[in-house]
Design an enzyme around this catalytic site. Structure first.
Site, PDB file in Angstrom:
ATOM      1  NE  ARG A   1      -4.081   2.121   0.534  1.00 18.52           N
ATOM      2  CZ  ARG A   1      -3.891   3.386   0.297  1.00 18.52           C
ATOM      3  NH1 ARG A   1      -2.711   4.107  -0.104  1.00 18.52           N
ATOM      4  NH2 ARG A   1      -4.899   4.246   0.683  1.00 18.52           N
TER       5      ARG A   1
ATOM      6  CG  ASP B   1      -7.232   7.098  -0.323  1.00 18.08           C
ATOM      7  OD1 ASP B   1      -7.210   5.967  -1.038  1.00 18.08           O
ATOM      8  OD2 ASP B   1      -8.118   7.252   0.588  1.00 18.08           O
TER       9      ASP B   1
ATOM     10  CD  GLU C   1     -11.002   2.377  -3.441  1.00 21.52           C
ATOM     11  OE1 GLU C   1     -10.834   1.167  -4.053  1.00 21.52           O
ATOM     12  OE2 GLU C   1     -10.229   2.689  -2.375  1.00 21.52           O
TER      13      GLU C   1
ATOM     14  NE  ARG D   1      -3.966  -2.624   1.690  1.00 20.23           N
ATOM     15  CZ  ARG D   1      -4.735  -1.802   1.253  1.00 20.23           C
ATOM     16  NH1 ARG D   1      -5.101  -1.893  -0.232  1.00 20.23           N
ATOM     17  NH2 ARG D   1      -5.203  -0.945   2.099  1.00 20.23           N
TER      18      ARG D   1
END
Length: 356
Positions: free
Chosen positions: A246, A251, A254, A288
């Site tokens: 990650r 971020d 998605e 992760r």
């Protein structure tokens, strides 16, 4: 009488020409010497700010590496900062000079120069590396630590990994990558489960006997254990361990969000087929590894933020440089910032969990 006077004038003219010529040569010699002193004469380490914190330290190091290639001499005063001999110091500069030339573009900031020194001299004594950095004002003792292999890493890093080339299928979105690390890596070699090692040997034997059904079944056992046999370009196979990474501090949208596909495509463009350097800081709740990723010396999170392909994930990372890179993309209205009010990925996930 007239002939004698003409002869006298001719001789006087010739003499004056010679005087003027030598005067011209004298003046030009001084002018060239002055220009050489001002513009062309090699500078000393002090002229570049050696021993001072900031970009001048980078210039001083670059200057000394150039000088070393010219005269094979290390800078005076370095021995006061390090413990190794002049011969050892010459070996450092030989390695650094080669590494500097191979780095494209060459280091421009103290952080980039520090990283190059640490990576190039990672097998040398810690005191020598720190002393060399201090000599150029590049030492950052508050952020450098030493792991069990003797490699200096930023504070907070649990371990470092060098991956095998990344497969495009291993990139599900813009902030997650699945990577594999060869078990020939010293850190990995010590922790391969016995049953995985045995399965790898048996699979190799099965393939040699052309028993591909058995070989495939053994490979599936290896995969279920978190490993895989990876084929390299030379057709050699290596046993490798699987890691899900990650990207720390960002971020990305998605996949089903607006600009999600574009963010994934940008990450694919950066890392596909490349070997990565990953600095792992810990694990998230999905097991992760959370880490900083470097590809060909470039910081992947920086590239993603500057392209407008991700948000700075301030809830988990407060690094100011990440905030700056996001702001630069916002100001240019590129990537996801072309939208006047892009939805935050963490809010999108929360709404989805709540059924909104």
């Amino acid at each position: 009488m007239q002939t004698s006077f003409r002869f006298f004038n001719q001789n006087l003219f010739r003499s004056n020409k010679k005087i003027l010529f030598f005067l011209f040569v004298f003046i030009m010699g001084n002018v060239i010497g002055f220009l050489y002193e001002q513009c062309c004469k090699p500078s000393t380490t002090a002229d570049f700010g050696g021993g001072s914190i900031g970009p001048h330290g980078v210039s001083a190091l670059a200057h000394d590496l150039f000088n070393f290639e010219t005269n094979s001499q290390v800078p005076e005063g370095l021995s006061k900062h390090v413990v190794s001999s002049k011969k050892a110091q010459a070996n450092w500069y030989r390695k650094l000079s080669e590494a500097w030339k191979q780095t494209k573009p060459p280091p421009k900031t103290p952080e980039e120069a520090t990283r190059l020194v640490i990576q190039t001299l990672k097998r040398h004594q810690k005191k020598d590396v720190e002393g060399l950095l201090a000599f150029y004002g590049l030492s950052q003792p508050d952020v450098l630590v030493e792991n069990s292999t003797g490699v200096h890493l930023p504070a907070g890093v649990k371990f470092e990994m060098q991956t095998l080339p990344v497969d495009v299928k291993a990139i599900p979105d813009g902030d997650t990558i699945t990577v594999y690390v060869s078990t020939t890596d010293p850190r990995e070699a010590t922790c391969v489960p016995g049953d995985v090692q045995a399965a790898a040997v048996q699979r190799s034997q099965a393939r040699a006997q052309r028993n591909y059904t058995k070989a495939d079944a053994l490979h599936q056992e290896i995969i279920n254990s978190g490993y895989r046999m990876i084929s390299l370009q030379n057709k050699e196979e290596v046993l490798a361990r699987k890691y899900r990474i990650r990207l720390r501090g960002i971020d990305a949208p998605e996949s089903s969000m607006p600009y999600g596909k574009e963010a994934k495509a940008e990450l694919v463009k950066i890392v596909q087929g490349k070997c990565l350097r990953v600095l792992v800081y810990g694990e998230d709740r999905y097991q992760r590894c959370v880490g900083d990723i470097y590809c060909n010396g470039k910081f992947v999170q920086e590239l993603m933020l500057k392209k407008g392909c991700a948000w700075h994930y301030t809830a988990y990372d407060q690094r100011q440089e990440l905030a700056k890179w996001e702001q630069q993309a916002r100001a240019k209205r590129i990537g996801l910032w072309a939208s006047s009010n892009p939805e935050k990925p963490w809010e999108w996930r929360k709404n989805k969990r709540q059924g909104k």
